[in-house]
Scaffold this motif. Structure first.
Motif, PDB file in Angstrom:
ATOM      1  N   GLU A   2     163.885  21.882  12.127  1.00  0.00           N
ATOM      2  CA  GLU A   2     164.925  23.067  12.479  1.00  0.00           C
ATOM      3  C   GLU A   2     165.094  23.212  14.151  1.00  0.00           C
ATOM      4  O   GLU A   2     166.172  23.555  14.596  1.00  0.00           O
ATOM      5  N   PRO A   3     163.907  23.262  14.808  1.00  0.00           N
ATOM      6  CA  PRO A   3     164.199  23.353  16.445  1.00  0.00           C
ATOM      7  C   PRO A   3     164.953  22.261  16.829  1.00  0.00           C
ATOM      8  O   PRO A   3     165.832  22.520  17.903  1.00  0.00           O
ATOM      9  N   ASP A  47     144.636   6.911  18.208  1.00  0.00           N
ATOM     10  CA  ASP A  47     145.679   7.160  17.231  1.00  0.00           C
ATOM     11  C   ASP A  47     147.116   7.048  18.042  1.00  0.00           C
ATOM     12  O   ASP A  47     147.284   7.655  19.069  1.00  0.00           O
ATOM     13  N   ILE A  48     148.080   6.625  17.311  1.00  0.00           N
ATOM     14  CA  ILE A  48     149.537   6.301  17.610  1.00  0.00           C
ATOM     15  C   ILE A  48     150.341   7.213  16.791  1.00  0.00           C
ATOM     16  O   ILE A  48     150.407   6.795  15.403  1.00  0.00           O
ATOM     17  N   ASN A  49     151.027   8.163  17.049  1.00  0.00           N
ATOM     18  CA  ASN A  49     151.725   9.122  16.297  1.00  0.00           C
ATOM     19  C   ASN A  49     153.271   9.093  16.341  1.00  0.00           C
ATOM     20  O   ASN A  49     153.557   9.595  17.403  1.00  0.00           O
ATOM     21  N   ALA A  50     153.896   8.295  15.937  1.00  0.00           N
ATOM     22  CA  ALA A  50     155.452   8.293  16.002  1.00  0.00           C
ATOM     23  C   ALA A  50     156.351   9.323  15.421  1.00  0.00           C
ATOM     24  O   ALA A  50     157.442   9.658  15.847  1.00  0.00           O
ATOM     25  N   LEU A  51     155.510  10.325  14.982  1.00  0.00           N
ATOM     26  CA  LEU A  51     156.474  11.604  14.447  1.00  0.00           C
ATOM     27  C   LEU A  51     156.063  12.833  15.550  1.00  0.00           C
ATOM     28  O   LEU A  51     154.970  13.388  15.644  1.00  0.00           O
ATOM     29  N   SER A  52     156.788  13.091  16.540  1.00  0.00           N
ATOM     30  CA  SER A  52     156.455  14.189  17.374  1.00  0.00           C
ATOM     31  C   SER A  52     157.339  15.554  17.212  1.00  0.00           C
ATOM     32  O   SER A  52     158.486  15.569  17.044  1.00  0.00           O
ATOM     33  N   ASN A  53     156.569  16.497  16.514  1.00  0.00           N
ATOM     34  CA  ASN A  53     156.885  17.710  16.364  1.00  0.00           C
ATOM     35  C   ASN A  53     157.098  18.607  17.714  1.00  0.00           C
ATOM     36  O   ASN A  53     157.623  19.677  17.581  1.00  0.00           O
ATOM     37  N   PHE A  54     156.366  18.109  18.753  1.00  0.00           N
ATOM     38  CA  PHE A  54     156.046  18.898  20.081  1.00  0.00           C
ATOM     39  C   PHE A  54     155.225  19.983  19.869  1.00  0.00           C
ATOM     40  O   PHE A  54     155.070  20.546  18.788  1.00  0.00           O
ATOM     41  N   VAL A  55     155.017  20.440  20.849  1.00  0.00           N
ATOM     42  CA  VAL A  55     153.896  21.237  20.956  1.00  0.00           C
ATOM     43  C   VAL A  55     154.363  22.728  20.569  1.00  0.00           C
ATOM     44  O   VAL A  55     155.705  23.058  21.019  1.00  0.00           O
ATOM     45  N   PRO A  79     160.532  20.638  25.378  1.00  0.00           N
ATOM     46  CA  PRO A  79     160.817  19.132  25.164  1.00  0.00           C
ATOM     47  C   PRO A  79     161.987  18.757  24.336  1.00  0.00           C
ATOM     48  O   PRO A  79     162.578  17.577  24.350  1.00  0.00           O
ATOM     49  N   HIS A  80     162.390  19.751  23.656  1.00  0.00           N
ATOM     50  CA  HIS A  80     163.514  19.429  22.593  1.00  0.00           C
ATOM     51  C   HIS A  80     164.900  19.281  23.458  1.00  0.00           C
ATOM     52  O   HIS A  80     165.837  18.235  23.326  1.00  0.00           O
ATOM     53  N   GLU A  81     165.164  19.949  24.614  1.00  0.00           N
ATOM     54  CA  GLU A  81     166.338  19.574  25.517  1.00  0.00           C
ATOM     55  C   GLU A  81     166.032  18.441  26.019  1.00  0.00           C
ATOM     56  O   GLU A  81     167.065  17.608  26.178  1.00  0.00           O
ATOM     57  N   ARG A  82     164.878  17.769  26.507  1.00  0.00           N
ATOM     58  CA  ARG A  82     164.904  16.445  26.938  1.00  0.00           C
ATOM     59  C   ARG A  82     165.192  15.352  25.822  1.00  0.00           C
ATOM     60  O   ARG A  82     165.872  14.279  26.085  1.00  0.00           O
ATOM     61  N   LEU A  83     164.553  15.652  24.664  1.00  0.00           N
ATOM     62  CA  LEU A  83     165.048  14.763  23.592  1.00  0.00           C
ATOM     63  C   LEU A  83     166.630  14.783  23.223  1.00  0.00           C
ATOM     64  O   LEU A  83     167.017  13.476  23.067  1.00  0.00           O
ATOM     65  N   VAL A  84     167.159  15.876  23.167  1.00  0.00           N
ATOM     66  CA  VAL A  84     168.753  15.845  23.304  1.00  0.00           C
ATOM     67  C   VAL A  84     169.405  15.019  24.298  1.00  0.00           C
ATOM     68  O   VAL A  84     170.405  14.358  23.960  1.00  0.00           O
ATOM     69  N   ASP A  85     168.789  15.344  25.413  1.00  0.00           N
ATOM     70  CA  ASP A  85     169.472  14.585  26.419  1.00  0.00           C
ATOM     71  C   ASP A  85     169.540  13.067  26.271  1.00  0.00           C
ATOM     72  O   ASP A  85     170.371  12.243  26.397  1.00  0.00           O
ATOM     73  N   ARG A  86     168.201  12.657  25.840  1.00  0.00           N
ATOM     74  CA  ARG A  86     168.003  11.031  25.485  1.00  0.00           C
ATOM     75  C   ARG A  86     168.833  10.746  24.538  1.00  0.00           C
ATOM     76  O   ARG A  86     169.752   9.618  24.358  1.00  0.00           O
ATOM     77  N   LEU A  87     169.037  11.521  23.394  1.00  0.00           N
ATOM     78  CA  LEU A  87     169.967  11.199  22.093  1.00  0.00           C
ATOM     79  C   LEU A  87     171.278  11.150  22.695  1.00  0.00           C
ATOM     80  O   LEU A  87     172.105  10.124  22.334  1.00  0.00           O
ATOM     81  N   ARG A  88     171.741  12.113  23.427  1.00  0.00           N
ATOM     82  CA  ARG A  88     173.096  11.866  23.876  1.00  0.00           C
ATOM     83  C   ARG A  88     173.495  10.807  24.660  1.00  0.00           C
ATOM     84  O   ARG A  88     174.556  10.218  24.465  1.00  0.00           O
TER      85      ARG A  88
END
Length: 307
Positions: free
Chosen positions: A15-16, A270-278, A289-298
């Motif tokens: 949801e975030p 451990d390598i974890n490809a699922l980041s829910n972020f802190v 960090p969701h804002e950085r992820l959205v920048d990357r997705l855009r």
């Protein structure tokens, strides 16, 4: 059709991310794995860009988990022309601790001493030459599941006889040296687009293995709070995390390590490809960090649309 689709299993964890995409006006389709099916002779990808958010812990919530189904689905979409972020090859690494450790070792990083077996009865023979305590781990785990600590060979033998050792949904087990974490903490470094994003230090009890620092984990009923703080890792550790992300092709995800209190060695495990972020990122990190992820997705969407 939207330019972005997000494939996920847990109904609430993302949801975030969804809210951040909505705030930025980026259209996307949600694709819930439960009940999903596809035609391997057809079925075009749902969008030019697909982000996989498949959780290894899904087997804890549903015995008919989608991990292996998702690998086939993502491979189909990739072969059909979609740009899949954390696709089938990444999922194959994420779903195998054995493969993760092999990759980490090939990159020249230190790992805990480990033996991999496919039968529980072989754990005793595999333990020859190991000291105690040691760990037995399921090859596919999540949220600390499938990890047990044994203090002696007799204790391990008894657990095998009682069928009380961990099991893995793929039948693969790891026997691993127990490395005491210096300062009682582990380090989790998050990456995005193959580059370092942030790092947090997480408190680790000797018998506690569920160290997920995300909102999705912290909010679990009955789960004890864990201490965490943002840190600036040594440059060589940052370079190591970036090398892991690039070697796996992981678009976003975490790399975990501890400092072995016996000799000061940084041991990656451990390598974890699922980041829910802190959890509570504004207080822990000072930014979301969701804002950085959205920048990357855009940016990725613009690349794909411009092809």
């Amino acid at each position: 059709m939207s330019q972005l689709a997000i494939l996920y299993e847990h109904p609430a964890w993302f949801e975030p991310l969804f809210a951040a995409l909505d705030r930025r006006g980026i259209g996307f389709d949600r694709i819930l794995l439960g009940g999903h099916s596809f035609d391997p002779a057809g079925d075009a990808p749902p969008a030019p860009v697909v982000l996989s958010r498949v959780a290894m812990s899904s087997f804890l919530r549903d015995p008919e988990h989608p991990i292996f189904y998702a690998e086939a689905l993502l491979d189909h979409w990739e072969a059909s022309g979609a740009r899949v972020l954390n696709g089938a090859a990444v999922l194959a690494i994420d779903s195998s601790k054995a493969r993760q450790l092999s990759l980490l070792s090939r990159l020249g990083l230190s790992i805990p001493r480990t033996r991999v077996v496919h039968r529980a009865r072989d754990l005793v023979e595999a333990a020859r030459g190991f000291g105690f305590p040691l760990l037995v781990k399921a090859n596919i785990g999540g949220s600390g599941a499938g990890i047990a600590r044994y203090s002696s060979l007799e204790e391990l033998r008894a657990a095998i006889a009682d069928r009380a050792v961990p099991t893995s949904i793929d039948g693969v087990l790891l026997l691993q040296d127990y490395a005491p974490a210096r300062g009682g903490t582990i380090l989790r470094m998050e990456t995005l687009g193959g580059e370092f994003l942030y790092a947090i230090e997480v408190e680790s009890g000797g018998d506690t293995f569920d160290l997920c620092p995300a909102d999705a984990c912290v909010a679990t009923p009955g789960r004890a709070a864990i201490g965490m703080k943002a840190v600036d890792p040594a440059p060589e550790l940052v370079r190591a995390a970036e090398a892991v992300a690039r070697a796996t092709g992981m678009e976003l995800g975490g790399v975990e390590l501890l400092i072995d209190d016996r000799d000061g060695t940084a041991r990656f495990y451990d390598i974890n490809a699922l980041s829910n972020f802190v959890a509570d990122p504004l207080n822990v990190l000072g930014w979301d960090p969701h804002e950085r992820l959205v920048d990357r997705l855009r940016h990725i969407i613009e690349e794909e649309v411009g092809r």
